[in-house]
Design an enzyme around this catalytic site. Structure first.
Site, PDB file in Angstrom:
ATOM      1  N   GLN A  49      -8.529  -6.906 -10.980  1.00 62.18           N
ATOM      2  CA  GLN A  49      -9.227  -5.720 -10.465  1.00 62.18           C
ATOM      3  C   GLN A  49      -8.854  -4.469 -11.267  1.00 62.18           C
ATOM      4  OE1 GLN A  49      -9.987  -4.737  -6.139  1.00 62.18           O
ATOM      5  NE2 GLN A  49      -8.098  -3.611  -6.422  1.00 62.18           N
ATOM      6  N   HIS A 104       0.843  -1.206   0.000  1.00 61.47           N
ATOM      7  CA  HIS A 104       0.000   0.000   0.000  1.00 61.47           C
ATOM      8  C   HIS A 104       0.880   1.260   0.000  1.00 61.47           C
ATOM      9  CE1 HIS A 104      -2.759  -2.901   2.258  1.00 61.47           C
ATOM     10  NE2 HIS A 104      -3.506  -2.540   1.229  1.00 61.47           N
TER      11      HIS A 104
HETATM   12  P1  AMP Z   1      -6.535  -3.745  -0.476  1.00 60.98           P
HETATM   13  O1  AMP Z   1      -6.364  -2.960   0.785  1.00 60.98           O
HETATM   14  O2  AMP Z   1      -6.156  -5.175  -0.354  1.00 60.98           O
HETATM   15  O3  AMP Z   1      -7.882  -3.514  -1.115  1.00 60.98           O
HETATM   16  O4  AMP Z   1      -5.471  -3.148  -1.484  1.00 60.98           O
HETATM   17  C1  AMP Z   1      -5.450  -1.777  -1.799  1.00 60.98           C
HETATM   18  C2  AMP Z   1      -4.539  -1.555  -2.966  1.00 60.98           C
HETATM   19  O5  AMP Z   1      -3.215  -1.977  -2.644  1.00 60.98           O
HETATM   20  C3  AMP Z   1      -4.975  -2.362  -4.199  1.00 60.98           C
HETATM   21  O6  AMP Z   1      -4.809  -1.558  -5.359  1.00 60.98           O
HETATM   22  C4  AMP Z   1      -4.021  -3.520  -4.176  1.00 60.98           C
HETATM   23  O7  AMP Z   1      -3.795  -4.087  -5.452  1.00 60.98           O
HETATM   24  C5  AMP Z   1      -2.757  -2.858  -3.654  1.00 60.98           C
HETATM   25  N1  AMP Z   1      -1.855  -3.863  -3.091  1.00 60.98           N
HETATM   26  C6  AMP Z   1      -2.175  -4.875  -2.239  1.00 60.98           C
HETATM   27  N2  AMP Z   1      -1.101  -5.651  -2.001  1.00 60.98           N
HETATM   28  C7  AMP Z   1      -0.086  -5.136  -2.740  1.00 60.98           C
HETATM   29  C8  AMP Z   1       1.285  -5.492  -2.930  1.00 60.98           C
HETATM   30  N3  AMP Z   1       1.831  -6.554  -2.323  1.00 60.98           N
HETATM   31  N4  AMP Z   1       2.036  -4.718  -3.748  1.00 60.98           N
HETATM   32  C9  AMP Z   1       1.500  -3.638  -4.376  1.00 60.98           C
HETATM   33  N5  AMP Z   1       0.214  -3.248  -4.237  1.00 60.98           N
HETATM   34  C10 AMP Z   1      -0.565  -3.979  -3.430  1.00 60.98           C
END
Ligand code: AMP
Length: 279
Positions: free
Chosen positions: A153, A37
């Site tokens: 997504q 994030h």
């Molecule tokens: P989430 O809180 O899981 O909904 O993720 C929020 C954003 O962070 C989304 O755009 C995810 O794709 C991105 N994200 C989650 N994990 C990672 C990661 N390991 N590396 C880069 N971006 C991530």
């Protein structure tokens, strides 16, 4: 960092910023923030004057009520991390601020809704488009940043933004991994030490594919990667697909953009990961 919990106050403040010609970079999240994030926040910072992050655990995108219930919500730690990352604004609304009771929502996003994740999490992408549509409408960002971690997504949101004529530039940011290869995820905290070890087979299989890829033996490579994952105890594979990076249909020898995507249950935790093989 300014923190808002209501649409009205946030929108008023954002309007003032827009009147001063500030550009807004938006990072939507569900919280339990990790370095993945924070890399999105960093990238947003590089190309915008103002960075706004949202933390909202969106109930409509969960297919399993138990998963929604146990989703981590460490808001105090998240606020500390956002302050340290020099995020300017946090939007952290309650569910009632985002949804006026039961709402009917359906957006025709075509095949993307039913392939891969869509097949295993029916309705998930309707919930995703529903909440991101609302968030884009509230924030009206110049740019929005999403992780490649949730590759499908990104395609779904790109399609939604096109269909709804939303003037936002979408940026896909690379996957942040632990030193041993595990893709960072808010769900990793649910992994037991044994699960954590077994989970490594997912990134291992993906990188083996990427490093040895031969576009004329795609199905053989897929079978080998599946066999590797199936041989790992405690890991229940849902899918491993080598797909066209634009459509997510199975790739063939002529496919230009190729991505390998995997989903599996490790113990009780569902994990996803992917690698871009050619872009
Ligand atoms: P989430 O809180 O899981 O909904 O993720 C929020 C954003 O962070 C989304 O755009 C995810 O794709 C991105 N994200 C989650 N994990 C990672 C990661 N390991 N590396 C880069 N971006 C991530």
């Amino acid at each position: 960092m300014k923190i808002f919990t209501t649409n009205a106050e946030l929108q008023q403040y954002l309007q003032e910023l827009r009147n001063e010609n500030q550009t807004l970079g938006f990072v939507p999240t569900m919280g339990a923030l990790h370095a993945g994030h924070l890399s999105l926040i960093k990238q947003a910072r590089e190309s915008n004057n103002i960075v706004i992050c949202s933390i909202f655990v969106n109930p409509t995108q969960f297919t399993d009520p138990a998963d929604l219930e146990k989703y981590p919500r460490p808001i105090t730690e998240d606020i500390k991390k956002l302050n340290a990352a020099e995020c300017d604004i946090l939007f952290n609304p309650p569910v009632t601020e985002m949804y006026a009771g039961h709402e009917h929502w359906h957006l025709d996003i075509g095949e993307l809704e039913h392939l891969l994740e869509g097949k295993f999490r029916p309705g998930h992408y309707q919930g995703v488009t529903q909440v991101v549509y609302k968030l884009f409408n509230i924030v009206k960002p110049d740019m929005a940043f999403f992780g490649q971690k949730d590759y499908q997504q990104v395609l779904v949101i790109r399609k939604m933004a096109e269909l709804m004529h939303m003037p936002v530039k979408l940026v896909m940011c690379p996957i942040e991994r632990e030193p041993d290869g595990l893709a960072m995820s808010s769900r990793n905290i649910h992994l037991s030490p044994d699960d954590r070890q077994h989970a490594l087979v997912l990134s291992k299989a993906l990188f083996l594919l990427k490093d040895n890829f031969n576009r004329y033996a795609i199905r053989q490579f897929q079978a080998e990667a599946i066999a590797l994952i199936d041989s790992e105890p405690g890991v229940e594979l849902e899918y491993l697909e080598i797909a066209d990076g634009e459509t997510l249909r199975p790739a063939n020898g002529n496919t230009k953009h190729i991505v390998a995507l995997v989903a599996a249950k490790v113990g009780h935790t569902r994990l996803i990961d992917n690698v871009i093989i050619s872009s």
